[in-house]
Write an enzyme that holds these catalytic residues in place. Structure first.
Site, PDB file in Angstrom:
ATOM      1  N   GLU A   1       0.968  -1.183  -0.048  1.00  0.00           N
ATOM      2  CA  GLU A   1      -0.121  -0.075  -0.089  1.00  0.00           C
ATOM      3  C   GLU A   1       0.940   1.091  -0.022  1.00  0.00           C
ATOM      4  OE1 GLU A   1      -1.439   3.073   2.177  1.00  0.00           O
ATOM      5  OE2 GLU A   1      -2.293   1.395   3.402  1.00  0.00           O
TER       6      GLU A   1
ATOM      7  N   CYS B   1      -2.150   7.964   5.076  1.00  0.00           N
ATOM      8  CA  CYS B   1      -2.241   7.483   3.725  1.00  0.00           C
ATOM      9  C   CYS B   1      -3.473   7.913   3.102  1.00  0.00           C
ATOM     10  CB  CYS B   1      -1.972   6.109   3.366  1.00  0.00           C
ATOM     11  SG  CYS B   1      -2.893   4.980   4.394  1.00  0.00           S
TER      12      CYS B   1
END
Lengths: 501, 501
Positions: free
Chosen positions: B245, B282
């Site tokens: 990710e 994020c």
């Protein structure tokens, strides 16, 4: 401009010019058209795509006679086998229509807003959606079922992904005719004309893998070819998933109890399995572990007899034949090997005869642990349980592993444990060569069986490769896809953690 | 021998020596022990592993006070946030215990033997099983939830895969203490001691990715670091799945109708979202598309006011601060940019203040389209619908996209279509920074959001990354795993194509 020719493997002669090799521009145009077609294919919905797959199956059936004739001329696989394979292929297209009707593949999931132990949670609704245009590489050995109209194409179209097929050079004329049938089906269903396309030539294949619009690739073929394309897909500036089904040894174990009970039947069955389709199956058993001693001897005698009675047959193409000749030559040169059937293969002769070799388990060589494409089987004779498991431990991950055991066989449970840990499918008291299209099939495995151990190229699960999840958070009801609306029924959904069918 | 030190980002000083950097031998030993532990962890079964995950959560709760204290000292994230994150983390471990209790994740599928249109079909039973030992890379910004005891670890352990964590250098002391708690939980559950282990140092991380016993890797971090490890995982002699990710811009769109209805509230909410956790999420929104004109002006004024009132805060570490300083400097240098809040960032000062920039949509630069980690937001002002969609088309694939719309907003449907096609999660009238642990969450997306578009790192689906299917063909009933036996109930199964709950 290089022209793609259709070669008759029985004569080695070109009998038809199919198409020019696709240029880089051709590839780019095909991928761009596929990308343009993606929203409309998605918008057809599950019903529309199910209808399209059924119309594609109908179109292939309409062309059955010419498809089988042309494909036999290019592959020498024979009308009986090819009729069966075409039946499998149309069945597979219709099977994916059923998968769409069922709708469970969408993994529709709804979590209503609420309070959890980690605080308030918004309304979340998740569903899978198509990745976008995908590339598919046809395989030489299944000119229908793993080629233009095969499982990768069927599952990708079901998912809603337009497909650009790289036609296999071993059956270009069949590829072009299959494509025409699929396109008729797409047109009849009101799908975009770029729903499925094909390109020809090796460079074109590389071009598909590297095209920025391609979102994933399905491949069936050799370890060398598949690995090279996998590496390209992984090293793109934007890497994409590469689902390569590469190779497998597919070891078959006969326990002492099974050899005692059914030596003759296993010998016969094994001979039929490894010579089926001239040994050109990715699930062909390449190594059989048979106990030493009289029961094993009886089995090997039956196997030898049956193989001796097998007639020579034509392989798919010159390259395949050359690989078989060099592979069997290496096997014959392994220390301690005993040749039971077969003379050295002459790669200039169209037809090849099966090769049956034997060695003690302690002398199994590296060559014997690798797939040799074609009708060759090595029988390894083991003396003890330790020797059996040591040999099996040397075998790499594979698509399948097979066990023949007896009743109350103490080896059964440890063999199942050992093999489940390194194999995609474990076959009991049978042969691995048949691969059913069904919900519970898994045709995959850990590298080098495939490049993607999580996924299958056969069966309902194959559709998952072309889909990615999207979650919608607090999206107003009227904007939601039908399958995620509150009152929708008719597909399985998980609602607040509970699966509802 | 290099020693791993725990640094206090508030002072820049080392306050604790945690461990020596792991040598190549240490890594090999940890991976070998994990491989040895795999069968026993699998054999614990769903019940045993669910119990283990709950005991691990209990052990973390027992250590809450010291964990929060040590982690705050290493990350400067503050006790409130860290207590919340630890609650999320123990919730997540217990959530995966529920996923095990449910059992649907096994995808248990049974096709009874029968006759189909393609011929006779054997009995086939398919289920997912653990891949084997996996590597997990902790992230700096979520020292609990995406680190040693985070979602990758929880989902992999649930799947039955032993975990070797590469501890993040930004919170090694917290990592060591989390590991100790997890190991207490494993021991209490009767799981092998090598169920979870940690290694320290960058070379050790590379060693984990390349160790032949490691079967998959989970990673949360930067595009550069994740991509380098992805490439190593893909180019191994036996490639393995790499679930990275990486990064995302997380654009947020405000329609003219939303700006008219709720300018002040959106300005406030947006300010809170992009400065949350010092912008170190994020899912931080990095670009906001706001209409030009008076409603948009009101929104930007509210946003500006609120950001001005935000106090300076300490970032995770020196490197993060330097990245924020250089990133914001580049953004400030973009042609046409207007600085609304914030002076140039001094990377030698411990605390940083948020930066708010504005530009016309027509002047959105490449730098504005890339994630800049930290509390910075660019507001792009658009004049027309075409300009809005042109700007959104320039934004790459992302973990999230957010829309603020009004009632009966004609932009709503086209925005949802556009964003669903390139985003993992679409958030409506909210903010992307919260990521619920739930069944319907998807935390993923197309590259560069992640390296694996099919999978999520948060939510129930995260377990699928560590599992591969195995089909058993005609295996005798007494040898089958319990979940595939005829009379087993209690988990959802698909039997002869029909899902049964």
């Amino acid at each position: 401009m290089t022209v793609v020719e259709s070669i008759d493997p029985r004569t080695g002669e070109a009998v038809e010019e199919v198409a020019p090799e696709s240029s880089a521009d051709d590839v780019a145009r095909a991928c761009a058209a596929a990308a343009d077609a993606a929203p409309a294919l998605d918008a057809l919905g599950r019903d529309g795509r199910a209808r399209m797959l059924r119309l594609m199956a109908d179109a292939l059936e309409e062309d059955r006679e010419v498809l089988v004739e042309v494909t036999d001329r290019e592959t020498a696989l024979g009308a009986t086998r090819l009729n069966g394979e075409l039946t499998r292929t149309t069945y597979q297209l219709r099977f994916f229509a059923e998968v769409l009707d069922d709708g469970g593949y969408l993994e529709a999931t709804i979590d209503h807003a609420g309070i959890t132990a980690m605080g308030p949670r918004p309304d979340l609704r998740r569903m899978l959606r198509p990745l976008g245009p995908v590339g598919v590489f046809g395989a030489s050995n299944f000119p229908f079922a793993f080629s233009v109209s095969g499982g990768d194409t069927a599952s990708a179209l079901a998912a809603g992904c337009p497909v650009v097929v790289k036609a296999h050079e071993s059956h270009p004329a069949s590829s072009a005719r299959q494509l025409a049938a699929l396109q008729r089906g797409a047109e009849a269903a009101g799908a975009p004309s770029a729903t499925v396309a094909a390109v020809f030539g090796r460079d074109a294949g590389v071009g598909v893998v590297e095209d920025p619009r391609i979102t994933a690739v399905g491949f069936t073929g050799s370890v060398a070819g598949g690995r090279a394309l996998h590496d390209r897909a992984s090293m793109r500036s934007r890497p994409i998933p590469f689902y390569g089904e590469l190779g497998a040894l597919n070891a078959l174990t006969v326990t002492p109890a099974a050899a005692r009970d059914r030596a003759g039947a296993i010998g016969d069955g094994l001979a039929a399995s490894f010579t089926l389709g001239v040994g050109q199956f990715c699930t062909k058993p390449g190594l059989a572990l048979v106990p030493s001693g009289p029961d094993g001897d009886t089995l090997v005698a039956a196997l030898t007899d049956r193989v001796r009675g097998t007639t020579a047959a034509v392989m798919l193409n010159q390259r395949t034949r050359e690989g078989f000749a060099s592979g069997t030559q290496e096997l014959r040169g392994s220390p301690g090997v005993r040749v039971l059937v077969g003379s050295p293969v002459d790669p200039t002769a169209a037809a090849v005869s099966p090769v049956l070799l034997e060695a003690d388990a302690g002398q199994v060589s590296q060559a014997m642990l690798e797939e040799c494409f074609g009708p060759v089987l090595v029988v390894a004779r083991y003396s003890t349980r330790d020797e059996l498991f040591a040999t099996l431990s040397a075998v790499g991950p594979a698509l399948t592993a097979t066990v023949h055991s007896g009743d109350d066989d103490e080896l059964a449970a440890p063999l199942l444990d050992h093999l489940s840990a390194r194999t995609g499918r474990v076959v009991w008291n049978g042969y691995p060569t048949g691969v059913a299209v069904s919900w519970a099939m898994h045709h995959g495995g850990v590298y080098p069986a495939t490049t993607s151990p999580l996924h299958t190229s056969v069966g309902a699960g194959a559709i998952r490769r072309w889909l990615r999840p999207v979650s919608l958070q607090d999206v107003p009801a009227h904007l939601l896809p039908a399958e995620l609306r509150e009152d929708f029924t008719g597909i399985p959904r998980r609602v607040d953690g509970v699966l509802v069918v």
